[in-house]
Structure formats: structure tokens, C-alpha cells
Design a protein around this motif. Structure first.
Motif, mmCIF file in Angstrom:
data_model
loop_
_atom_site.group_PDB
_atom_site.id
_atom_site.type_symbol
_atom_site.label_atom_id
_atom_site.label_comp_id
_atom_site.label_asym_id
_atom_site.label_seq_id
_atom_site.Cartn_x
_atom_site.Cartn_y
_atom_site.Cartn_z
ATOM 1 N N GLU A 15 36.588 33.790 41.757
ATOM 2 C CA GLU A 15 36.270 34.358 40.246
ATOM 3 C C GLU A 15 35.178 34.024 38.973
ATOM 4 N N GLY A 16 34.312 34.905 38.943
ATOM 5 C CA GLY A 16 32.931 35.244 37.917
ATOM 6 C C GLY A 16 31.693 34.582 38.868
ATOM 7 N N ASP A 17 31.889 34.210 39.846
ATOM 8 C CA ASP A 17 30.461 33.652 40.732
ATOM 9 C C ASP A 17 29.359 34.861 40.804
ATOM 10 N N THR A 18 28.553 34.418 40.862
ATOM 11 C CA THR A 18 27.555 35.749 41.250
ATOM 12 C C THR A 18 26.696 35.674 42.237
ATOM 13 N N LEU A 19 25.801 36.780 42.518
ATOM 14 C CA LEU A 19 24.987 36.702 43.312
ATOM 15 C C LEU A 19 23.811 37.016 42.734
ATOM 16 N N GLU A 20 22.806 36.612 42.671
ATOM 17 C CA GLU A 20 21.367 37.374 42.553
ATOM 18 C C GLU A 20 20.424 37.978 43.716
ATOM 19 N N ILE A 21 20.393 39.371 43.251
ATOM 20 C CA ILE A 21 19.281 39.771 44.713
ATOM 21 C C ILE A 21 18.206 39.768 44.172
ATOM 22 N N GLY A 22 17.104 39.961 42.618
ATOM 23 C CA GLY A 22 16.380 40.228 42.629
ATOM 24 C C GLY A 22 16.392 40.712 40.643
ATOM 25 N N LYS A 23 16.122 41.752 40.466
ATOM 26 C CA LYS A 23 15.958 41.547 39.148
ATOM 27 C C LYS A 23 18.103 41.773 38.246
ATOM 28 N N HIS A 24 18.627 42.486 39.461
ATOM 29 C CA HIS A 24 19.663 42.455 39.547
ATOM 30 C C HIS A 24 20.868 41.630 40.131
ATOM 31 N N THR A 25 21.885 40.983 38.770
ATOM 32 C CA THR A 25 22.740 40.270 39.198
ATOM 33 C C THR A 25 24.043 40.410 39.125
ATOM 34 N N LEU A 26 24.953 40.041 40.573
ATOM 35 C CA LEU A 26 25.245 40.902 40.489
ATOM 36 C C LEU A 26 26.881 39.568 40.119
ATOM 37 N N GLN A 27 27.855 40.283 39.397
ATOM 38 C CA GLN A 27 29.149 39.375 39.276
ATOM 39 C C GLN A 27 30.738 39.684 39.366
ATOM 40 N N PHE A 28 31.650 38.939 40.401
ATOM 41 C CA PHE A 28 32.799 39.622 40.649
ATOM 42 C C PHE A 28 33.602 38.870 40.332
ATOM 43 N N PHE A 29 34.644 39.911 40.423
ATOM 44 C CA PHE A 29 36.101 39.769 39.634
ATOM 45 C C PHE A 29 37.627 39.923 40.651
ATOM 46 N N MET A 30 38.076 38.580 40.618
ATOM 47 C CA MET A 30 39.123 38.853 41.450
ATOM 48 C C MET A 30 40.267 39.875 40.332
ATOM 49 N N ALA A 31 40.819 41.191 41.809
ATOM 50 C CA ALA A 31 41.895 42.105 41.064
ATOM 51 C C ALA A 31 42.795 42.238 42.356
ATOM 52 N N PRO A 32 43.925 41.061 42.601
ATOM 53 C CA PRO A 32 44.516 41.058 43.704
ATOM 54 C C PRO A 32 45.399 42.319 42.933
ATOM 55 N N MET A 33 45.988 42.529 44.273
ATOM 56 C CA MET A 33 47.296 43.642 43.678
ATOM 57 C C MET A 33 46.938 44.731 43.478
ATOM 58 N N VAL A 34 45.739 44.856 43.115
ATOM 59 C CA VAL A 34 45.198 46.136 42.480
ATOM 60 C C VAL A 34 44.239 47.621 43.603
ATOM 61 N N HIS A 35 44.782 47.253 44.435
ATOM 62 C CA HIS A 35 46.395 47.222 44.380
ATOM 63 C C HIS A 35 46.699 46.768 46.082
ATOM 64 N N TRP A 36 45.886 45.868 47.133
ATOM 65 C CA TRP A 36 46.037 45.061 47.536
ATOM 66 C C TRP A 36 45.523 43.265 47.426
ATOM 67 N N PRO A 37 45.815 42.706 47.922
ATOM 68 C CA PRO A 37 45.599 41.263 47.700
ATOM 69 C C PRO A 37 43.932 40.415 47.523
ATOM 70 N N GLU A 38 43.136 41.308 48.439
ATOM 71 C CA GLU A 38 41.995 41.265 48.454
ATOM 72 C C GLU A 38 41.392 41.419 47.595
ATOM 73 N N VAL A 39 41.556 42.858 47.223
ATOM 74 C CA VAL A 39 40.714 43.663 45.835
ATOM 75 C C VAL A 39 39.518 42.746 45.309
ATOM 76 N N MET A 40 38.611 43.100 44.962
ATOM 77 C CA MET A 40 37.984 42.311 43.506
ATOM 78 C C MET A 40 37.137 43.436 43.611
ATOM 79 N N VAL A 41 36.442 43.651 42.008
ATOM 80 C CA VAL A 41 35.295 44.291 41.537
ATOM 81 C C VAL A 41 34.845 43.540 40.650
ATOM 82 N N THR A 42 32.733 44.519 41.243
ATOM 83 C CA THR A 42 31.788 43.831 41.136
ATOM 84 C C THR A 42 31.012 44.643 39.453
#
Length: 390
Positions: free
Chosen positions: A128-155
Motif C-alpha cells: 500500500e502506497g509504494d511508488t515506482l519511478e520510471i523516469g519523469k513518471h512515478t507510479l503509486q500502488f493502492f491495494m484493492a482486495p476483493m474488488v473483485h479478487w484478493p490480489e487486485v490493486m490499482v495504479t
């Protein structure tokens, strides 16, 4: 989708399947299905999810064209369901230096589907909340368990403020289908995600703090305008609140006599000023659309024939689907039909008692084979009580 660029650096590389007739082997999709996948080009190139097996070639062609000779450095796995994950193994083999990004549950489940060489060295586990820098873009991850499988996350892409929402905000239909978003997104939501309203609410709360300019789901159109509308719909749907003032009459009739009662009831409700009355024939109409309408409107009247000392099978199936999706907070009336030992009404009432905050509306009406004059008077009374002074 004619243009491949979502922004200068974010590309759509998905594909439409216009041949599919049943999504997940159960949902009718007369306008086909869009399977979305995305590429972000930067110092590091990132693919967000792969695609269904039926459109693999189109997806690979789109990916290679967008890469223009480049490599894939990262694959982000939002969701492991095969319509989005089928080509993970293929991509991993094609780009052996590619890192695979997911959460702990992603990598618990991934070996169920694929045997990926050197996975331990290649995986990037995010929380939850981790980031990945790929250059000028930074990706941040948010967990979304059971929306609608347990491993789901949004970026969330912080630079251009793009939210990649996995199955969230998806809809049935190809990208070139001209149709109302609400209807097919609603049918999709209650069919696919509807059981997990509390989890959707939790995700909406998380992302409410983000400045979102674009929503990129894994099905359906990329949303760039009027985002408040789509978020409001998801808030209504996931909190199990009625969306519209109206009456759904759900009918399961064997020989047509019960359907005649339902049609008469529709006529009565409309004469009494009901704002909206929808009659669905559970035997012949799309069951998923019936479920959608049950959640859409604030009032439902169940009309069904008795069958095998219970209720006619399509109504049993309809009520089971509602229960599976945490149906609640509605006014419901019951009309049963039976020639010698009516049993449909009791069965329907028992099923409704398994659901939350259901207000039963009297009278409980029994038809003996065919509609009589006294039954019409009962239907008039039921309509009055359902509308409650509207």
C-alpha cells in the motif's frame, strides 16, 4: 479505439473482441467486449496488464508498434483473472529482463497460472502506497482486495494524474460501441463486482484524496470527462442505495397466466402515476439485466408460479443472484400463482428473509391459476401501498 495515445507517453494497446457472445461464460455481450492494456513509455517502459487469449495477436501488434523497437522493463499485474493475465507467461518469455510488479497476494497466486523462469529474481513486491519511478513518471500502488479478487490493486500515475482501475469502472461492449455508459457499466458492476460493495467503498475512500484526470479501466472506454458522474455512480452502487425511483416487476411464468398478472400490475402502477415501471420476464429476458434493474430501482414486485412445492426455477435463480450480491434496502411485494397448493410466495418470502433491510409490502397476493376480479382489487391495493402516496 482509433487513437492509441491517451497522453503523450501513455498508450492504449488493448483490443476488442467482437466475436464473443458470453463474457465469463454467462453474461450476454451483444456488442462484444473490450480488453484494455496500457503502455507507459519513459526511461523505463511499463506495460499495465496483458490481455485475453482471443485477442493476443492484436495486442502484440499494438505493443510492438507502440514500443517502436524498445524493450518492456516492467509488467504491472493489476488483476490475475485470465481475461487480463493470459499473456503474462508469453510476455515474460519474450522479455527475459522484464521485472514483474505485483503485491504479495499476486505472487502467491501467480504460480497457479504460470511457471516463470527466475521469478524470484524478477518479481517486485509492492504494498500500500509504494511508488515506482520510471523516469519523469512515478507510479503509486493502492491495494484493492476483493474488488473483485484478493490480489487486485490499482495504479496511480502521479505526473499525468491517471488512475488505472483494474476491473473498476469497466463496462460491457467494445470501444467503438455507441451506447450509454451507465447501463452497461451498471450491468457489468452488479454482475461482476456487486457482492463486494464494502470493498469498493474502501477503495473509493482511498482514491478520493488523489487528483485524478483520467480513469483507465481494464474494460470499456477510457474516461476523461465528467469523472464526478462515474465516481458518483460507483458510490451509489457500492453502498447498495437505490439509484432511481421506480418499480421492477420480475416475473417467472410457466404458461403465461402469471405473466398476464404482471402485465396488469404494470398497467395499474402506471395509471397510478408510478414514475417508472419495468417488467422483466425472467424466463426469456437477460437475467443479468434483471439483476441490474433490481439494484437500480427502489421497489420490486416478485410474481411467480409455484413449482415442485417451491417457486419456478427462474425466480429461484434470480433471488439467489440477488442474495449473492448482498441485495438490501428495498421495498418488495409478492404475487404468487398456484393451481392447488400455492408455494411460490412462501418460498420467495423465505429467500428475502435472508437479505438485509427488506421492507415487505402487503397484501401478499395469491392467484389460483388465472386472474379474477378480486385479484385485480388486490393488485390495486398492492400498487397503492408500493407507491406510498407518490
Amino acid at each position: 479505439m482509433k487513437e492509441r495515445n491517451i497522453t503523450n507517453d501513455i498508450y492504449y494497446i488493448g483490443a476488442d473482441d467482437k466475436d464473443i457472445r458470453l463474457f465469463e461464460a454467462q453474461y450476454e455481450v451483444p456488442n462484444g467486449m473490450a480488453y484494455n492494456s496500457y503502455l507507459i513509455k519513459d526511461e523505463k517502459n511499463v506495460v499495465l496488464d496483458t490481455i485475453d487469449k482471443n485477442v493476443t495477436k492484436t495486442w502484440l501488434d499494438n505493443l510492438e508498434k507502440s514500443l517502436d523497437g524498445g524493450e518492456v522493463d516492467y509488467l504491472i499485474i493489476s488483476h490475475l483473472e485470465p481475461d487480463h493475465a493470459y499473456n503474462i507467461g508469453l510476455l515474460a518469455n519474450r522479455y527475459p529482463n522484464m521485472k514483474i510488479v505485483g503485491n504479495q497476494m499476486t505472487f502467491t497466486m501467480l504460480p497457479n497460472f504460470f511457471d516463470i523462469a527466475d521469478l524470484e529474481k524478477r518479481k517486485v513486491v509492492v504494498k500500500e502506497g509504494d511508488t515506482l519511478e520510471i523516469g519523469k513518471h512515478t507510479l503509486q500502488f493502492f491495494m484493492a482486495p476483493m474488488v473483485h479478487w484478493p490480489e487486485v490493486m490499482v495504479t496511480y500515475e502521479q505526473t499525468e494524474k491517471v488512475l488505472f482501475t483494474a476491473d473498476g469502472f469497466g463496462k460491457f461492449g467494445t470501444l467503438d460501441t455507441k451506447e450509454d455508459w451507465d447501463c452497461e457499466a451498471r450491468r457489468y458492476y452488479f454482475g461482476i463486482v456487486g457482492k463486494y460493495g464494502a470493498q469498493v467503498q474502501a477503495l473509493l475512500k482511498k482514491v478520493s484524496t488523489l487528483d485524478i484526470k483520467i480513469i483507465c479501466p481494464l474494460h470499456g472506454p477510457i474516461l476523461k470527462e465528467n469523472l464526478e458522474h462515474y465516481i458518483e455512480k460507483y458510490n451509489i452502487w457500492s453502498s447498495y442505495q437505490p439509484e432511481n425511483d421506480g418499480v421492477l416487476i420480475a416475473c417467472a411464468s410457466i404458461y403465461g397466466n402469471t405473466l398476464e398478472v404482471a402485465e396488469k400490475l404494470k398497467e395499474i402502477l402506471e395509471e397510478k402515476g408510478a414514475k417508472k415501471v419495468v417488467l422483466t420476464d425472467l424466463v426469456r429476458d437477460d437475467m443479468a439485466e434483471a439483476v441490474e434493474d433490481a439494484f437500480r430501482y427502489d421497489k420490486v414486485i416478485l410474481t411467480a408460479s409455484s413449482y415442485n412445492a417451491g417457486v419456478f426455477v427462474p425466480m429461484e435463480q434470480f433471488l439467489q443472484k440477488l442474495k449473492e450480491r448482498n441485495y438490501q434496502n428495498r421495498k418488495i411485494g409478492i404475487v404468487e400463482n398456484g393451481s392447488w397448493a400455492p408455494s411460490a410466495g412462501k418460498t420467495m418470502k423465505n429467500r428475502l428473509q435472508e437479505m438485509k433491510d427488506i421492507q415487505m409490502v402487503e397484501p401478499f397476493i395469491t392467484i389460483k391459476s388465472t386472474m379474477k376480479q378480486e385479484n385485480i382489487k388486490e393488485l390495486q391495493e398492492l400498487a397503492d401501498n408500493m407507491l406510498g402516496g407518490e
